[in-house]
Design a protein around this motif. Structure first.
Motif, PDB file in Angstrom:
ATOM      1  N   LYS A   1      14.309   1.605  17.582  1.00 14.63           N
ATOM      2  CA  LYS A   1      14.336   3.020  17.950  1.00 14.63           C
ATOM      3  C   LYS A   1      15.777   3.504  18.110  1.00 14.63           C
ATOM      4  CE  LYS A   1       9.875   3.374  20.305  1.00 14.63           C
ATOM      5  NZ  LYS A   1       9.193   3.514  21.616  1.00 14.63           N
ATOM      6  N   GLY A   2      16.070   4.656  17.540  1.00 11.40           N
ATOM      7  CA  GLY A   2      17.408   5.215  17.602  1.00 11.40           C
ATOM      8  C   GLY A   2      18.353   4.691  16.545  1.00 11.40           C
ATOM      9  N   ARG A   3      17.952   3.642  15.831  1.00 11.54           N
ATOM     10  CA  ARG A   3      18.793   3.074  14.784  1.00 11.54           C
ATOM     11  C   ARG A   3      18.171   3.232  13.399  1.00 11.54           C
ATOM     12  NH1 ARG A   3      19.835  -2.241  14.579  1.00 11.54           N
ATOM     13  NH2 ARG A   3      17.853  -2.855  15.529  1.00 11.54           N
ATOM     14  N   PHE A   4      16.865   3.122  13.309  1.00  6.43           N
ATOM     15  CA  PHE A   4      16.154   3.202  12.037  1.00  6.43           C
ATOM     16  C   PHE A   4      15.392   4.519  11.958  1.00  6.43           C
ATOM     17  CE2 PHE A   4      15.457  -1.650  11.169  1.00  6.43           C
ATOM     18  CZ  PHE A   4      16.811  -1.862  11.372  1.00  6.43           C
ATOM     19  N   THR A   5      15.284   5.035  10.742  1.00  5.32           N
ATOM     20  CA  THR A   5      14.513   6.253  10.500  1.00  5.32           C
ATOM     21  C   THR A   5      13.643   6.060   9.267  1.00  5.32           C
ATOM     22  OG1 THR A   5      16.271   7.638  11.428  1.00  5.32           O
ATOM     23  CG2 THR A   5      14.596   8.730  10.094  1.00  5.32           C
ATOM     24  N   ILE A   6      12.360   6.270   9.436  1.00  6.33           N
ATOM     25  CA  ILE A   6      11.433   6.212   8.305  1.00  6.33           C
ATOM     26  C   ILE A   6      11.142   7.635   7.843  1.00  6.33           C
ATOM     27  CG2 ILE A   6       9.371   6.191   9.778  1.00  6.33           C
ATOM     28  CD1 ILE A   6       8.071   4.305   7.703  1.00  6.33           C
ATOM     29  N   SER A   7      11.046   7.800   6.542  1.00  4.57           N
ATOM     30  CA  SER A   7      10.708   9.105   5.981  1.00  4.57           C
ATOM     31  C   SER A   7       9.985   8.882   4.657  1.00  4.57           C
ATOM     32  CB  SER A   7      11.956   9.961   5.773  1.00  4.57           C
ATOM     33  OG  SER A   7      12.851   9.343   4.866  1.00  4.57           O
ATOM     34  N   ARG A   8       9.390   9.940   4.143  1.00  2.04           N
ATOM     35  CA  ARG A   8       8.678   9.828   2.877  1.00  2.04           C
ATOM     36  C   ARG A   8       8.841  11.104   2.076  1.00  2.04           C
ATOM     37  NH1 ARG A   8       2.689   8.592   4.193  1.00  2.04           N
ATOM     38  NH2 ARG A   8       2.431   8.836   1.926  1.00  2.04           N
ATOM     39  N   ASP A   9       8.736  10.942   0.775  1.00  2.67           N
ATOM     40  CA  ASP A   9       8.753  12.061  -0.160  1.00  2.67           C
ATOM     41  C   ASP A   9       7.506  11.925  -1.009  1.00  2.67           C
ATOM     42  OD1 ASP A   9       9.135  13.809  -2.308  1.00  2.67           O
ATOM     43  OD2 ASP A   9      11.302  13.560  -2.285  1.00  2.67           O
ATOM     44  N   ASN A  10       6.489  12.694  -0.700  1.00  2.72           N
ATOM     45  CA  ASN A  10       5.219  12.538  -1.400  1.00  2.72           C
ATOM     46  C   ASN A  10       5.314  12.951  -2.871  1.00  2.72           C
ATOM     47  OD1 ASN A  10       3.928  11.441   0.795  1.00  2.72           O
ATOM     48  ND2 ASN A  10       2.973  13.361   1.443  1.00  2.72           N
ATOM     49  N   ALA A  11       6.205  13.876  -3.177  1.00  6.16           N
ATOM     50  CA  ALA A  11       6.370  14.285  -4.574  1.00  6.16           C
ATOM     51  C   ALA A  11       6.941  13.141  -5.406  1.00  6.16           C
ATOM     52  CB  ALA A  11       7.272  15.500  -4.664  1.00  6.16           C
ATOM     53  N   LYS A  12       7.788  12.330  -4.792  1.00  8.29           N
ATOM     54  CA  LYS A  12       8.383  11.193  -5.492  1.00  8.29           C
ATOM     55  C   LYS A  12       7.607   9.903  -5.251  1.00  8.29           C
ATOM     56  CE  LYS A  12      13.107  13.015  -5.464  1.00  8.29           C
ATOM     57  NZ  LYS A  12      14.519  12.766  -5.042  1.00  8.29           N
ATOM     58  N   LYS A  13       6.578   9.959  -4.415  1.00 10.80           N
ATOM     59  CA  LYS A  13       5.784   8.776  -4.084  1.00 10.80           C
ATOM     60  C   LYS A  13       6.688   7.650  -3.566  1.00 10.80           C
ATOM     61  CE  LYS A  13       2.019   9.684  -7.349  1.00 10.80           C
ATOM     62  NZ  LYS A  13       1.187   9.125  -8.442  1.00 10.80           N
ATOM     63  N   THR A  14       7.555   8.015  -2.668  1.00 12.30           N
ATOM     64  CA  THR A  14       8.531   7.059  -2.155  1.00 12.30           C
ATOM     65  C   THR A  14       8.643   7.186  -0.636  1.00 12.30           C
ATOM     66  OG1 THR A  14       9.789   7.171  -4.223  1.00 12.30           O
ATOM     67  CG2 THR A  14      10.930   6.287  -2.299  1.00 12.30           C
ATOM     68  N   VAL A  15       8.772   6.028   0.003  1.00 11.11           N
ATOM     69  CA  VAL A  15       9.046   5.994   1.433  1.00 11.11           C
ATOM     70  C   VAL A  15      10.383   5.290   1.645  1.00 11.11           C
ATOM     71  CG1 VAL A  15       7.769   3.841   1.803  1.00 11.11           C
ATOM     72  CG2 VAL A  15       8.095   5.428   3.700  1.00 11.11           C
ATOM     73  N   TYR A  16      11.105   5.735   2.653  1.00 10.02           N
ATOM     74  CA  TYR A  16      12.450   5.240   2.904  1.00 10.02           C
ATOM     75  C   TYR A  16      12.543   4.655   4.308  1.00 10.02           C
ATOM     76  CZ  TYR A  16      13.299   8.453  -0.973  1.00 10.02           C
ATOM     77  OH  TYR A  16      13.243   9.108  -2.176  1.00 10.02           O
ATOM     78  N   LEU A  17      13.478   3.746   4.457  1.00 10.32           N
ATOM     79  CA  LEU A  17      13.847   3.254   5.775  1.00 10.32           C
ATOM     80  C   LEU A  17      15.377   3.267   5.858  1.00 10.32           C
ATOM     81  CD1 LEU A  17      12.716   2.155   8.463  1.00 10.32           C
ATOM     82  CD2 LEU A  17      13.196  -0.141   7.579  1.00 10.32           C
ATOM     83  N   GLN A  18      15.900   4.238   6.582  1.00  8.05           N
ATOM     84  CA  GLN A  18      17.331   4.303   6.822  1.00  8.05           C
ATOM     85  C   GLN A  18      17.656   3.438   8.025  1.00  8.05           C
ATOM     86  OE1 GLN A  18      19.864   5.971   5.085  1.00  8.05           O
ATOM     87  NE2 GLN A  18      21.208   4.833   6.467  1.00  8.05           N
ATOM     88  N   MET A  19      18.525   2.473   7.825  1.00 10.18           N
ATOM     89  CA  MET A  19      18.865   1.520   8.882  1.00 10.18           C
ATOM     90  C   MET A  19      20.347   1.646   9.217  1.00 10.18           C
ATOM     91  SD  MET A  19      16.669  -1.793   7.623  1.00 10.18           S
ATOM     92  CE  MET A  19      17.714  -2.099   6.198  1.00 10.18           C
TER      93      MET A  19
END
Length: 121
Positions: free
Chosen positions: A65-83
């Protein structure tokens, strides 16, 4: 059927950042909750972060928590994990998962092959 392919892993120094991506195939991506898990050597696979199908709701394991961020782009069918602010204890194989669930569930149906993240001290 959904196939997941992770990318973006690598070697980074402590305090550095990486962004993992998970590209999905199939028509149902926008209906699925997505999660990131990790497995360190000699340890069980554990939940790291999850996002609901719309991307509005997220859930994190306490240590990230506070270090990682999960996000998604449904148009690109992609999920991200910013660490960010990576620590040696973040070293693990990171897996992307998809399912009709949200958060730290053991009921994800689809899994990627994993990508190695190594954080040096």
């Amino acid at each position: 059927q959904v196939q997941l392919v992770e990318s973006g892993g690598g070697l980074v120094q402590a305090g550095g950042s990486l962004r993992l991506s998970c590209a999905a195939s199939g028509r149902t991506f926008s209906n699925l909750g997505m999660g990131w898990f990790r497995q360190a050597p000699g340890k069980e696979r554990m939940f790291v972060a999850g996002v609901n199908r719309s991307g509005i709701s997220t859930y994190y394991e306490d240590s990230v928590k506070g270090r990682f961020t999960i996000s998604r782009d449904n148009a690109k069918k992609t999920v991200y994990l910013q660490m960010n602010s990576l620590k040696p204890e973040d070293t693990a194989v990171y897996y992307c998962a998809a399912g009709w669930v949200f958060g730290p569930s053991d009921k994800y149906d689809y899994w990627g092959q994993g990508t190695q993240v190594t954080v040096s001290s």
